[in-house]
Design an enzyme around this catalytic site. Structure first.
Site, PDB file in Angstrom:
ATOM      1  CG  ASN A   9      -1.732   1.192   1.427  1.00  0.00           C
ATOM      2  OD1 ASN A   9      -1.820   2.029   0.525  1.00  0.00           O
ATOM      3  ND2 ASN A   9      -2.352   1.330   2.590  1.00  0.00           N
ATOM      4  CE  LYS A  11      -0.201   3.201   4.772  1.00  0.00           C
ATOM      5  NZ  LYS A  11      -0.243   3.285   6.217  1.00  0.00           N
ATOM      6  CG  HIS A  97      -5.929   1.982   5.158  1.00  0.00           C
ATOM      7  ND1 HIS A  97      -5.512   2.915   6.074  1.00  0.00           N
ATOM      8  CD2 HIS A  97      -4.919   1.090   5.033  1.00  0.00           C
ATOM      9  CE1 HIS A  97      -4.297   2.597   6.487  1.00  0.00           C
ATOM     10  NE2 HIS A  97      -3.916   1.493   5.869  1.00  0.00           N
ATOM     11  CD  GLU A  99      -3.069   5.534   6.745  1.00  0.00           C
ATOM     12  OE1 GLU A  99      -2.999   5.613   5.503  1.00  0.00           O
ATOM     13  OE2 GLU A  99      -2.187   4.964   7.430  1.00  0.00           O
ATOM     14  CD  GLU A 169      -3.919  -2.516   7.267  1.00  0.00           C
ATOM     15  OE1 GLU A 169      -2.773  -2.743   6.849  1.00  0.00           O
ATOM     16  OE2 GLU A 169      -4.544  -1.483   6.995  1.00  0.00           O
ATOM     17  N   GLY A 175       2.067   2.137  10.920  1.00  0.00           N
ATOM     18  CA  GLY A 175       3.036   3.217  10.799  1.00  0.00           C
ATOM     19  C   GLY A 175       3.682   3.621  12.112  1.00  0.00           C
ATOM     20  CB  SER A 215       4.727  -1.873  12.235  1.00  0.00           C
ATOM     21  OG  SER A 215       4.358  -0.520  12.410  1.00  0.00           O
TER      22      SER A 215
HETATM   23  P1  PGA Z   1       2.517   0.149   7.782  1.00  0.00           P
HETATM   24  O1  PGA Z   1       1.065   0.372   7.107  1.00  0.00           O
HETATM   25  O2  PGA Z   1       3.045  -1.152   7.220  1.00  0.00           O
HETATM   26  O3  PGA Z   1       3.307   1.328   7.373  1.00  0.00           O
HETATM   27  O4  PGA Z   1       2.276   0.061   9.255  1.00  0.00           O
HETATM   28  C1  PGA Z   1       0.206  -0.701   6.858  1.00  0.00           C
HETATM   29  C2  PGA Z   1      -1.050  -0.172   6.215  1.00  0.00           C
HETATM   30  O5  PGA Z   1      -1.477   0.920   6.576  1.00  0.00           O
HETATM   31  O6  PGA Z   1      -1.645  -0.813   5.322  1.00  0.00           O
END
Ligand code: PGA
Length: 252
Positions: A9, A11, A97, A99, A169, A175, A215
């Site tokens: 992803n 982003k 997601h 976010e 998630e 993140g 992460s």
């Molecule tokens: P990350 O994000 O691996 O940077 O923690 C995962 C995601 O948001 O899909």
């Protein structure tokens, strides 16, 4: 054997040129490798889709978007519909997601609409769920994920479920560098598979790919993926570095 997946992803990262160059190098890497056990997907920003789709023609790597509109077409300035995404050659779209849920206030009802539109357009939906830190600390993580799945996903008819990938998630792990332990991930994935079984039966549950995200990196991927109900990962930060992303795909 259910399908294993490692999805990157991106982003909101990389301009067009950077993204195309990166996709080329990922494609080249996986062409030279013996067949990976996982399907590798790049989920890019909208502006990259058409160009990356060209690069990934005849590739082992497949393409996805990170979001789609909640309406099929029309006067929705700035939005991109599921069928527009499908027309680029993308096969997947991430829905829900965290976010999107938190910054853009996307709720379960809206995400349910998006999921239906994605499937009707012929896209597979990577449907995300997961609790925030306080919810886990209060011991409510299972209840929260159950609600997200029941309201966002479980209105779908059984035949649509083959178009679904679920991504667990935990929001506190995205993140942040904090990762769910393999045991925490397994507990939730086992629980999610049980919910799918209750609603859609054993065959659907056993065939459902359930990804872990938050992460995930080369140093913890193998341990997470060794758990019986963890079928791969949705990778954010580490998907922006080819070596890390490749190492995670190889950890399957
Ligand atoms: P990350 O994000 O691996 O940077 O923690 C995962 C995601 O948001 O899909």
């Amino acid at each position: 054997m259910r399908k294993k997946i490692v999805a990157g992803n991106w982003k909101m990262n990389m301009n067009l040129e950077e993204g195309l160059n990166f996709a080329k190098s990922v494609d080249r890497y996986f062409r030279e490798k013996p067949a990976s056990k996982a399907e590798v997907i790049l989920c890019t920003p909208f502006i990259h889709l058409a160009g990356v789709s060209e690069i990934l023609k005849n590739s082992k790597v497949t393409l996805g978007a990170q979001n789609c509109a909640s309406e099929p077409s029309g006067a929705f300035t700035g939005e991109v519909s599921a069928s527009m995404i499908q027309s680029t050659g993308a096969q997947y779209v991430i829905i829900g997601h965290s976010e999107r849920r938190s910054y853009y206030h996307e709720d379960d009802r809206l995400l349910n609409k998006k999921t239906l539109l994605a499937i009707n357009a012929g896209l597979k939906a990577i449907f995300c769920c997961g609790e925030v830190k306080a919810e886990r600390e209060e011991g409510r993580h299972l209840i929260i994920v159950k609600r997200q799945l029941e309201e966002g996903l479980f209105t779908l008819p059984a035949e649509s479920m083959k178009m679904i990938v679920i991504a667990y998630e935990p929001v506190w792990a995205i993140g942040t560098g904090l990762t769910a332990t393999p045991e925490q991930a397994q507990e939730m994935h086992y629980y999610i598979r049980g919910l799918v079984r209750e609603k859609y039966g054993k065959e659907c549950a056993e065939g459902m790919t359930i990804l872990y995200g938050g992460s995930c990196k080369p140093s913890n991927a193998a341990e997470l993926f060794s758990k019986p109900d963890v079928d791969g990962g949705l990778i954010g930060g580490a998907s922006l570095k080819k070596e890390d992303f490749a190492a995670i795909a190889e950890a399957i």
